[in-house]
Enzyme design. Structure first.
Site: not given
Ligand code: IVH
Length: 709
Positions: A123, A125, A127, A235, A323, A428, A431, A452, A458
């Site tokens: 799924e 991640k 931000d 999640y 990542k 520089c 100056c 500088c 300056c």
């Molecule tokens: S699972 C035990 N699922 O990523 C860890 N985390 O680096 C449970 N995050 O603190 C987290 N999307 O803020 C999980 N689909 C996702 C996520 C997610 C973003 C963030 C979350 C967590 C951090 C971990």
């Protein structure tokens, strides 16, 4: 950075300490102030290095190691909530191989047969920032941020303003107690709209959607949170009275039945290849999504297996975050411009043919320093195979998250025939003073930054120099702080420190009198002039420190004052040492505590015509008091002393001055070099460290007994 494999034990210990401090500072800026100063990739690199060193020297793991905490500090303005189940973070994978390794590791740990399938979810991640929502009998009772993982902030009132967060859970199988966890985030367009609004109102804008979400959730006034269109994806879960399902996927689907939003890109897969296919699909979708994501999270689906896998330090063994790599684009380097910073550093900036990198139009990028342009890395080794950068080159630009874009690579096949090597200026641009690369004593190498030497003259450095000159440990002029330094500079009234001491007489002749200017009145103007007069005589060490010479801080100022006693003697010595040779130069570098770098900077400063003009002009109106003769007979002469805890009979500054008068060196931290620790009530870690190291410790009375007062 040196190779972890080559670190000695001692180096590892020092570095782990540095990393612990540095990472804690970044955590504070990121979570505490919502204002990070490094990219996520750089932050991850710091943490990875810490882990790698700890792996080699497991017995050196510190009590405050970043590997034992999940980052982030708890803010004091909200009540705290202790997480019944800690909120952990995720391990990172940066490549397909890392993911293959993860799955293999899990299978090995569980001793799975080759024929047994291991379903894993994938799924996005998100931000944003994680939030734990506690429901009792289906009603929302509290909401807590992650905080330090063990304890978060109570943001219940604010969470109630978020439309995606149900106040009451609907549907089947709602446990008596259940804590639903997920990510609070802000859409990209909502972020842009909000920032535009803030800018129009003259308010400070946010850096990115994540920090905006964090800042919005942590408002003391819930009405402000309510005005921000925050969203939430569920999640995960924490404390729960009874688990209603036995797989990750089913749990999340149940959350949806209860009224939560779940991410539509989540899927369940039986093998690594389909997992990686989903990763690529999500990566393709990334720029089209209305919110920011920074990777894909994989989780072992079977909750019984999750249970068996458990946790390692701060992250579950059953999950990993894959990542996204930093994004790159190809464009043309149109020009190289040199910017002069407040400390005089000359920084080259690439002017690029505008190009979109990861959804953001980039037209400038940092080029770091002249070595970088020439194809030399910070360790002196070639970068880009030693290929230099030339105006007209076709280059690869890299941007990770919200970091300043960088120029990474050159396509030599596209280099114009007439492209010439770039010549970095040695004057520089602001100056015209010489810009030099200092020799780093420790490494014996030239500093990568050219600076500088113009100091006060300056324009890029003048205001900073003025602020330093009037600062507390320098001239400390009452009513003349940073704000006034800026104002006087902008009004053209004080362009360098010497101007301060002619301010009264010039003002008397001026058409616009100070008392009529913004922020001043009759009384404050006259008070300011008196405060300036009070500094027409000043201790020599403050005078030297106030000049803001590079590498000459308060300590070196004192050493020089003590050694030369008078400004006249100091100036004669500097003039004689001008070629960095001869008796006067030898004498200077032999002063205990003055290194060669500081010595060179001093000689250069006094030899620079512009700086010297300012010093001479200052000396017309200011008389530095000769330094006091330092006792060499005293019981603490030559010793290094640390004061800690709260002192009751003298202020910190007095204690310091007294010790220094008696010939001691005062340090802020306890180390093997410390001879004596004077500890007042409330002394903590420094006192403990001193005791551990067997260093002599005294209380305040003991100190007075020792020095005979
Ligand atoms: S699972 C035990 N699922 O990523 C860890 N985390 O680096 C449970 N995050 O603190 C987290 N999307 O803020 C999980 N689909 C996702 C996520 C997610 C973003 C963030 C979350 C967590 C951090 C971990």
């Amino acid at each position: 950075m040196s190779d972890v494999k080559k670190l000695t034990r001692e180096q590892a210990e020092v570095e782990l300490e540095r990393l612990a401090t540095e990472i804690a500072e970044h955590d504070a800026r990121y979570h505490g102030e919502d204002a990070p100063t490094i990219s996520d990739a750089e932050y991850d690199a710091l943490r990875n290095r810490n882990t790698a060193i700890e792996k080699r020297f497991p017995d050196l793991v510190r009590a405050d190691s970043p590997s034992l905490s999940v980052g982030s500090i708890v803010q004091s303005k909200f009540e705290k909530i202790t997480h019944v189940v800690p909120m952990l973070s995720l391990d990172n994978a940066f490549s397909d191989e890392d993911v293959v390794d993860f799955v293999a590791r899990v299978r090995r740990f569980l001793k799975l047969e080759e024929s047994q399938v291991l379903p894993i979810t994938a799924e996005p991640k998100i931000d944003g920032l994680s939030l734990a929502l506690r429901y009792e009998a289906g009603e929302l009772v509290s909401a807590a941020t992650r905080g330090d993982g063990a304890e978060g902030e109570n943001v219940t009132a604010n969470a109630r303003t978020i439309a995606d967060i149900p106040r009451k859970l609907e549907g089947n199988d709602v446990p008596d107690v259940v804590e639903v966890r997920g990510e609070v985030y802000l859409g990209k367009q909502d972020f842009l709209d909000l920032n535009a609004r803030m800018e129009a109102e003259g308010k400070q804008t946010y850096v990115n959607p994540r920090n905006t979400a964090a800042g919005s959730l942590r408002q003391l006034d819930s009405r402000i949170t309510a005005s921000r269109p925050l969203k939430f994806f569920a999640y995960a879960w924490g404390d729960v009275s009874e688990l209603p399902r036995n797989s990750q996927m089913q749990m999340v689907e149940l959350f949806q039945e209860w009224g939560f939003k779940i991410n539509p890109l989540m899927g369940l897969f039986d093998d690594v290849d389909p997992l990686l296919d989903r990763y690529r699909l999500i990566e393709e979708q990334r720029s089209h999504l209305y919110y920011d994501i920074d990777g894909v999270v994989y989780k072992v689906d079977d909750l019984a297996l999750q249970q068996r896998l458990g946790y390692v330090s701060r992250s579950p063994r059953w999950a990993i975050a894959h990542k996204f790599p930093a994004e790159t684009a190809i464009t043309v380097l149109k020009d190289i411009e040199i910017q002069v910073g407040r400390t005089g550093a000359l920084s080259p900036v690439a002017r690029l043919e505008p190009v979109t990198v990861g959804g953001v139009v980039v037209s400038n990028a940092t080029l770091h320093n002249e070595d970088y342009i020439a194809g030399i890395g910070s360790d002196g080794e070639p970068i880009r195979n030693g290929v230099d950068l030339r105006i007209g080159d076709t280059v690869t630009v890299y941007r990770a998250g919200d970091v300043i874009p960088k120029v990474l690579d050159v396509d030599l096949s596209k280099r114009p025939a007439d492209a010439k090597p770039y010549v970095f200026p040695d004057k520089c641009p602001a100056c015209g003073s010489d810009a030099v690369r200092e020799l780093n004593e420790k490494t014996g190498k030239l500093d990568s930054t050219r600076r500088c030497t113009g100091g006060f003259i300056c324009p890029a450095q003048a205001v900073e120099g003025l602020k330093h000159f009037v600062s507390r440990n320098a001239f400390d002029i009452d009513g003349f702080g940073e704000k006034q330094a800026e104002a006087f500079y902008n009004w053209g009234m004080v362009m360098n420190p010497a101007d301060i001491f002619t301010l009264r007489e010039r003002d008397a002749r001026s058409l616009t009198r100070l008392e009529n200017r913004d922020g001043f009145g009759k009384l404050s103007a006259s008070k300011l002039f008196d405060a300036i007069d009070a500094r027409r005589e000043i201790d020599l060490h403050r005078f030297i420190f106030g000049l803001g010479i590079r590498h000459v801080g308060e300590g070196n100022g004192k050493l020089l004052a003590r050694h030369y006693q008078t400004i006249e003697a100091l100036l004669v010595a500097m003039d004689e040492a001008v070629n960095f040779e001869g008796a006067a130069w030898e004498e200077l570098v032999n002063i205990d505590g003055i290194g060669e770098t500081a010595a060179r900077a001093l000689v250069r400063f006094f030899a620079d015509t512009n700086s010297r003009k300012v010093v001479d002009a200052l000396l017309i109106n200011v008389t530095p008091r000769p330094a006091e003769q330092v006792a060499t007979e005293s019981p603490v002469a030559g010793k290094t002393v640390v004061f800690t805890g709260s002192l009751e009979q003298m202020s910190r500054d007095e204690a310091k001055a007294m010790a220094e008068r008696l010939g001691a060196k005062v340090s802020g931290s306890v180390s093997g070099k410390t001879d004596l620790v004077v500890a007042g009530p409330g002394a903590g870690s420094k006192l403990k460290k001193a005791t551990d190291l067997g260093i002599e410790t005294l209380d305040e009375d003991g100190w007075f007994d020792l020095v005979g007062r």
